[in-house]
Scaffold this motif. Structure first.
Motif, short mmCIF file in Angstrom:
data_model
loop_
_atom_site.label_atom_id
_atom_site.label_comp_id
_atom_site.label_asym_id
_atom_site.label_seq_id
_atom_site.Cartn_x
_atom_site.Cartn_y
_atom_site.Cartn_z
N LEU A 124 -10.02 -0.11 -5.53
CA LEU A 124 -11.39 -0.33 -5.96
C LEU A 124 -11.41 -0.64 -7.44
O LEU A 124 -10.82 0.10 -8.24
CB LEU A 124 -12.26 0.91 -5.71
CG LEU A 124 -12.73 1.17 -4.30
CD1 LEU A 124 -13.55 2.46 -4.26
CD2 LEU A 124 -13.55 0.02 -3.77
N GLY A 125 -12.10 -1.72 -7.79
CA GLY A 125 -12.29 -2.05 -9.19
C GLY A 125 -13.68 -1.63 -9.63
O GLY A 125 -14.28 -0.72 -9.06
N SER A 126 -14.21 -2.33 -10.61
CA SER A 126 -15.52 -1.97 -11.15
C SER A 126 -16.68 -2.59 -10.38
O SER A 126 -17.83 -2.21 -10.57
CB SER A 126 -15.60 -2.37 -12.62
OG SER A 126 -15.40 -3.77 -12.74
N GLN A 127 -16.40 -3.56 -9.50
CA GLN A 127 -17.44 -4.22 -8.71
C GLN A 127 -17.46 -3.66 -7.28
O GLN A 127 -16.41 -3.31 -6.74
CB GLN A 127 -17.19 -5.73 -8.64
CG GLN A 127 -17.24 -6.41 -9.99
CD GLN A 127 -18.61 -6.29 -10.64
OE1 GLN A 127 -19.63 -6.49 -9.99
NE2 GLN A 127 -18.64 -5.96 -11.92
N PRO A 128 -18.65 -3.60 -6.65
CA PRO A 128 -18.70 -3.15 -5.25
C PRO A 128 -17.79 -4.02 -4.37
O PRO A 128 -17.67 -5.22 -4.58
CB PRO A 128 -20.17 -3.35 -4.87
CG PRO A 128 -20.91 -3.27 -6.16
CD PRO A 128 -19.98 -3.89 -7.18
N GLN A 129 -17.15 -3.37 -3.43
CA GLN A 129 -16.19 -4.06 -2.55
C GLN A 129 -16.57 -3.83 -1.10
O GLN A 129 -16.93 -2.72 -0.70
CB GLN A 129 -14.78 -3.53 -2.81
CG GLN A 129 -13.73 -4.19 -1.99
CD GLN A 129 -12.33 -3.73 -2.40
OE1 GLN A 129 -12.10 -3.30 -3.51
NE2 GLN A 129 -11.41 -3.79 -1.48
N ARG A 130 -16.44 -4.90 -0.29
CA ARG A 130 -16.68 -4.83 1.15
C ARG A 130 -15.36 -4.97 1.86
O ARG A 130 -14.59 -5.89 1.59
CB ARG A 130 -17.64 -5.94 1.57
CG ARG A 130 -17.87 -5.97 3.06
CD ARG A 130 -18.81 -7.09 3.44
NE ARG A 130 -18.85 -7.24 4.89
CZ ARG A 130 -19.95 -7.52 5.56
NH1 ARG A 130 -21.09 -7.73 4.94
NH2 ARG A 130 -19.91 -7.64 6.87
N LEU A 131 -15.11 -4.06 2.80
CA LEU A 131 -13.92 -4.10 3.62
C LEU A 131 -14.36 -4.31 5.08
O LEU A 131 -15.02 -3.43 5.64
CB LEU A 131 -13.11 -2.81 3.49
CG LEU A 131 -11.92 -2.61 4.41
CD1 LEU A 131 -10.88 -3.70 4.20
CD2 LEU A 131 -11.31 -1.24 4.18
N ASP A 132 -14.07 -5.46 5.65
CA ASP A 132 -14.36 -5.73 7.06
C ASP A 132 -13.15 -5.27 7.88
O ASP A 132 -12.07 -5.84 7.75
CB ASP A 132 -14.64 -7.22 7.27
CG ASP A 132 -15.95 -7.64 6.64
OD1 ASP A 132 -16.98 -7.02 6.95
OD2 ASP A 132 -15.94 -8.57 5.81
N TRP A 133 -13.36 -4.27 8.71
CA TRP A 133 -12.27 -3.61 9.42
C TRP A 133 -12.43 -3.84 10.91
O TRP A 133 -13.33 -3.30 11.54
CB TRP A 133 -12.30 -2.13 9.11
CG TRP A 133 -11.11 -1.34 9.54
CD1 TRP A 133 -10.40 -1.47 10.68
CD2 TRP A 133 -10.53 -0.26 8.81
NE1 TRP A 133 -9.40 -0.53 10.71
CE2 TRP A 133 -9.45 0.22 9.59
CE3 TRP A 133 -10.82 0.35 7.60
CZ2 TRP A 133 -8.67 1.29 9.17
CZ3 TRP A 133 -10.03 1.40 7.19
CH2 TRP A 133 -8.96 1.86 7.97
N ARG A 134 -11.52 -4.63 11.49
CA ARG A 134 -11.50 -4.83 12.95
C ARG A 134 -10.68 -3.72 13.57
O ARG A 134 -9.53 -3.51 13.21
CB ARG A 134 -10.87 -6.18 13.30
CG ARG A 134 -11.67 -7.34 12.81
CD ARG A 134 -12.46 -7.92 13.91
NE ARG A 134 -13.22 -9.06 13.38
CZ ARG A 134 -14.07 -9.72 14.08
NH1 ARG A 134 -14.27 -9.41 15.33
NH2 ARG A 134 -14.73 -10.71 13.55
N MET A 135 -11.28 -3.03 14.52
CA MET A 135 -10.60 -1.89 15.18
C MET A 135 -9.83 -2.40 16.40
O MET A 135 -10.19 -3.26 17.07
CB MET A 135 -11.59 -0.83 15.61
CG MET A 135 -12.38 -0.21 14.48
SD MET A 135 -11.44 0.74 13.30
CE MET A 135 -10.78 2.05 14.26
#
Length: 135
Positions: A124-135
């Motif tokens: 994680l950096g200083s900007q919001p991060q989105r993680l798309d996680w396929r199960m």
């Protein structure tokens, strides 16, 4: 004493800016905290998803869980540990959207659905991060 429904609890928590540790069995979308880590979990319906997404800038990490076909998925559990392996957050029935307030750094995220466990490394950096996680 009358209990609030999940949407009423979310509205009340969002308006007051409060985070609370009470588990919300059905809605899972009220702001919650595990020790010092605040998170939001939920988003099964369109309206709830929109309300959660409006909060994303306040949470540096957004994890969106989905199945192979693209439908949203709800893991049985999600665990986030720091780079030293110390568990920072454990959430039961997390998602399909999980927003977590973590400082910049390196993390290990583990999600379990059925008998399958998947892990991801995350920076994680200083900007919001989105993680798309396929199960």
């Amino acid at each position: 004493m009358k209990r609030l429904g999940p949407m009423a609890a979310l509205w009340l928590a969002l308006c007051s800016g409060a985070a609370w540790t009470q588990q919300v069995p059905e809605g899972r979308s009220a702001p919650q905290a595990s020790e010092a880590v605040k998170y939001l979990s939920g988003g099964a319906g369109d309206e709830e998803r929109s309300q959660l997404m409006a909060q994303w800038p306040q949470f540096p990490l957004l994890i969106v869980f989905s199945a192979d076909g693209g439908a949203y998925a709800v893991p049985d559990s999600v665990r986030i540990a720091n780079a030293h392996g110390t568990s920072l957050l454990e959430v039961q029935q997390a998602g399909p959207l999980l927003m977590v307030n973590l400082p910049p750094g390196d993390y290990r995220v583990q999600a379990r659905i059925g008998g399958t466990v998947q892990e991801r490394s995350l920076h994680l950096g200083s900007q919001p991060q989105r993680l798309d996680w396929r199960m």
